[in-house]
Write a protein that holds these residues in place. Structure first.
Motif, PDB file in Angstrom:
ATOM      1  N   GLU A  11       0.848  -1.182   0.000  1.00 47.87           N
ATOM      2  CA  GLU A  11       0.000   0.000   0.000  1.00 47.87           C
ATOM      3  C   GLU A  11       0.891   1.241   0.000  1.00 47.87           C
ATOM      4  O   GLU A  11       2.047   1.177   0.424  1.00 47.87           O
ATOM      5  N   ILE A  12       0.330   2.346  -0.419  1.00 49.44           N
ATOM      6  CA  ILE A  12       1.048   3.613  -0.378  1.00 49.44           C
ATOM      7  C   ILE A  12       0.877   4.226   1.004  1.00 49.44           C
ATOM      8  O   ILE A  12      -0.228   4.247   1.551  1.00 49.44           O
ATOM      9  N   VAL A  13       1.963   4.720   1.571  1.00 53.78           N
ATOM     10  CA  VAL A  13       1.933   5.399   2.857  1.00 53.78           C
ATOM     11  C   VAL A  13       1.136   6.691   2.694  1.00 53.78           C
ATOM     12  O   VAL A  13       1.268   7.387   1.682  1.00 53.78           O
ATOM     13  N   SER A  14       0.327   7.033   3.688  1.00 57.46           N
ATOM     14  CA  SER A  14      -0.630   8.136   3.553  1.00 57.46           C
ATOM     15  C   SER A  14       0.004   9.461   3.155  1.00 57.46           C
ATOM     16  O   SER A  14      -0.590  10.210   2.375  1.00 57.46           O
ATOM     17  N   LYS A  15       1.216   9.776   3.629  1.00 56.80           N
ATOM     18  CA  LYS A  15       1.813  11.069   3.263  1.00 56.80           C
ATOM     19  C   LYS A  15       2.205  11.146   1.781  1.00 56.80           C
ATOM     20  O   LYS A  15       2.520  12.223   1.287  1.00 56.80           O
ATOM     21  N   TYR A  16       2.178  10.016   1.083  1.00 56.80           N
ATOM     22  CA  TYR A  16       2.523   9.999  -0.342  1.00 56.80           C
ATOM     23  C   TYR A  16       1.300   9.851  -1.252  1.00 56.80           C
ATOM     24  O   TYR A  16       1.457   9.809  -2.479  1.00 56.80           O
ATOM     25  N   GLU A  19       0.893  11.358  -4.907  1.00 54.62           N
ATOM     26  CA  GLU A  19       2.218  11.713  -5.430  1.00 54.62           C
ATOM     27  C   GLU A  19       2.741  10.720  -6.464  1.00 54.62           C
ATOM     28  O   GLU A  19       3.933  10.706  -6.754  1.00 54.62           O
ATOM     29  N   GLU A  20       1.894   9.864  -6.968  1.00 58.73           N
ATOM     30  CA  GLU A  20       2.268   8.897  -8.006  1.00 58.73           C
ATOM     31  C   GLU A  20       3.416   7.978  -7.583  1.00 58.73           C
ATOM     32  O   GLU A  20       4.342   7.729  -8.348  1.00 58.73           O
ATOM     33  N   VAL A  21       3.336   7.492  -6.365  1.00 55.37           N
ATOM     34  CA  VAL A  21       4.292   6.503  -5.889  1.00 55.37           C
ATOM     35  C   VAL A  21       3.994   5.180  -6.594  1.00 55.37           C
ATOM     36  O   VAL A  21       2.835   4.819  -6.784  1.00 55.37           O
ATOM     37  N   VAL A  86       6.105   3.251   0.402  1.00 51.70           N
ATOM     38  CA  VAL A  86       5.321   2.016   0.362  1.00 51.70           C
ATOM     39  C   VAL A  86       5.416   1.307   1.707  1.00 51.70           C
ATOM     40  O   VAL A  86       6.451   1.365   2.375  1.00 51.70           O
ATOM     41  N   LYS A  87       4.343   0.638   2.079  1.00 57.27           N
ATOM     42  CA  LYS A  87       4.338  -0.245   3.241  1.00 57.27           C
ATOM     43  C   LYS A  87       3.828  -1.604   2.788  1.00 57.27           C
ATOM     44  O   LYS A  87       3.176  -1.716   1.750  1.00 57.27           O
ATOM     45  N   ALA A  88       4.167  -2.645   3.558  1.00 59.82           N
ATOM     46  CA  ALA A  88       3.791  -4.013   3.175  1.00 59.82           C
ATOM     47  C   ALA A  88       3.013  -4.663   4.306  1.00 59.82           C
ATOM     48  O   ALA A  88       3.372  -4.523   5.469  1.00 59.82           O
ATOM     49  N   ASN A 129       6.148   5.558  11.784  1.00 57.78           N
ATOM     50  CA  ASN A 129       6.273   5.955  10.371  1.00 57.78           C
ATOM     51  C   ASN A 129       5.286   5.226   9.457  1.00 57.78           C
ATOM     52  O   ASN A 129       5.500   5.171   8.254  1.00 57.78           O
ATOM     53  N   GLU A 130       4.256   4.669  10.036  1.00 59.96           N
ATOM     54  CA  GLU A 130       3.190   3.975   9.299  1.00 59.96           C
ATOM     55  C   GLU A 130       3.689   2.719   8.588  1.00 59.96           C
ATOM     56  O   GLU A 130       2.974   2.117   7.808  1.00 59.96           O
ATOM     57  N   GLY A 131       4.926   2.345   8.836  1.00 52.53           N
ATOM     58  CA  GLY A 131       5.473   1.142   8.211  1.00 52.53           C
ATOM     59  C   GLY A 131       6.146   1.397   6.881  1.00 52.53           C
ATOM     60  O   GLY A 131       6.363   0.469   6.096  1.00 52.53           O
ATOM     61  N   GLU A 132       6.508   2.658   6.626  1.00 53.92           N
ATOM     62  CA  GLU A 132       7.167   2.953   5.348  1.00 53.92           C
ATOM     63  C   GLU A 132       8.477   2.183   5.235  1.00 53.92           C
ATOM     64  O   GLU A 132       9.269   2.124   6.173  1.00 53.92           O
ATOM     65  N   ILE A 133       8.697   1.612   4.071  1.00 56.23           N
ATOM     66  CA  ILE A 133       9.904   0.837   3.793  1.00 56.23           C
ATOM     67  C   ILE A 133      10.956   1.757   3.179  1.00 56.23           C
ATOM     68  O   ILE A 133      10.663   2.512   2.252  1.00 56.23           O
ATOM     69  N   PHE A 134      12.148   1.683   3.736  1.00 54.60           N
ATOM     70  CA  PHE A 134      13.298   2.439   3.241  1.00 54.60           C
ATOM     71  C   PHE A 134      14.378   1.443   2.838  1.00 54.60           C
ATOM     72  O   PHE A 134      14.491   0.383   3.434  1.00 54.60           O
TER      73      PHE A 134
END
Length: 183
Positions: A11-16, A19-21, A86-88, A129-134
């Motif tokens: 899923e797309i993290v809410s702050k993005y 933004e066409e992630v 993105v989060k998984a 961080n809502e689970g955002e993957i870096f």
């Protein structure tokens, strides 16, 4: 009516949102890994521009170095976190293995300094961080590298895991985001 239960995905993290992630996807039918893309333009500085290069130069030329020189160099020589937006989500007995793209070291001078990353199921939607993957990356090239939004930076593979017999069950719940399960 047939009910389909979704077991894992992205899923797309809410702050993005908006933004066409790009959500991760497999490039070929038999690919194990889902390609992750950068969520925004990101400049990865060359490690050779950092203070640790001064330490190497001075050591090579047999110059004296202070403890502070080493501390400053060590503080700077660290990976940079490239955001994916993105989060998984996955089942409790699974994790997402993050790996470098095979072309990154050879063509772009990029490495994952820890070799792989592990995204646990309880990282999803954490408070921090809502689970955002870096992706942790180091640029060992001689020039800074600009990663453009949408460029592939790494890959993720969903994996099951096994538990040891007679394991004393962890009681802790995740508190935080990136790197927090080791606290």
């Amino acid at each position: 009516m047939r009910v389909i239960i979704v077991k894992r995905g992205f899923e797309i993290v809410s702050k993005y949102v908006g933004e066409e992630v790009i959500l991760p996807r497999r490039a070929t039918r038999n690919a194990a890994g889902y390609d992750f893309c950068a969520a925004r333009d990101f400049t990865l500085p060359s490690i050779w521009k950092m203070n640790f290069a001064k330490v190497i130069w001075n050591r090579f030329h047999q110059k004296d170095l202070t403890s502070e020189d080493y501390i400053k160099a060590q503080r700077e020589l660290k990976p940079f976190l490239v955001p994916t937006g993105v989060k998984a989500y996955m089942q409790p007995n699974e994790f997402l293995l993050l790996a470098n793209r095979s072309s990154n070291p050879l063509k772009r001078n990029l490495i994952l300094p820890n070799g792989v990353g592990i995204v646990d199921a309880d990282y999803y939607n954490n408070e921090s961080n809502e689970g955002e993957i870096f992706f942790q990356l180091l640029n060992f090239g001689v020039k800074d590298l600009v990663i453009k939004k949408g460029e592939r930076i790494g890959q993720g593979i969903f994996m099951p895991f096994l538990l040891a017999e007679a394991e004393s069950k962890p009681l802790a719940e995740r508190e935080g985001g990136f790197g927090s399960s080791g606290k």
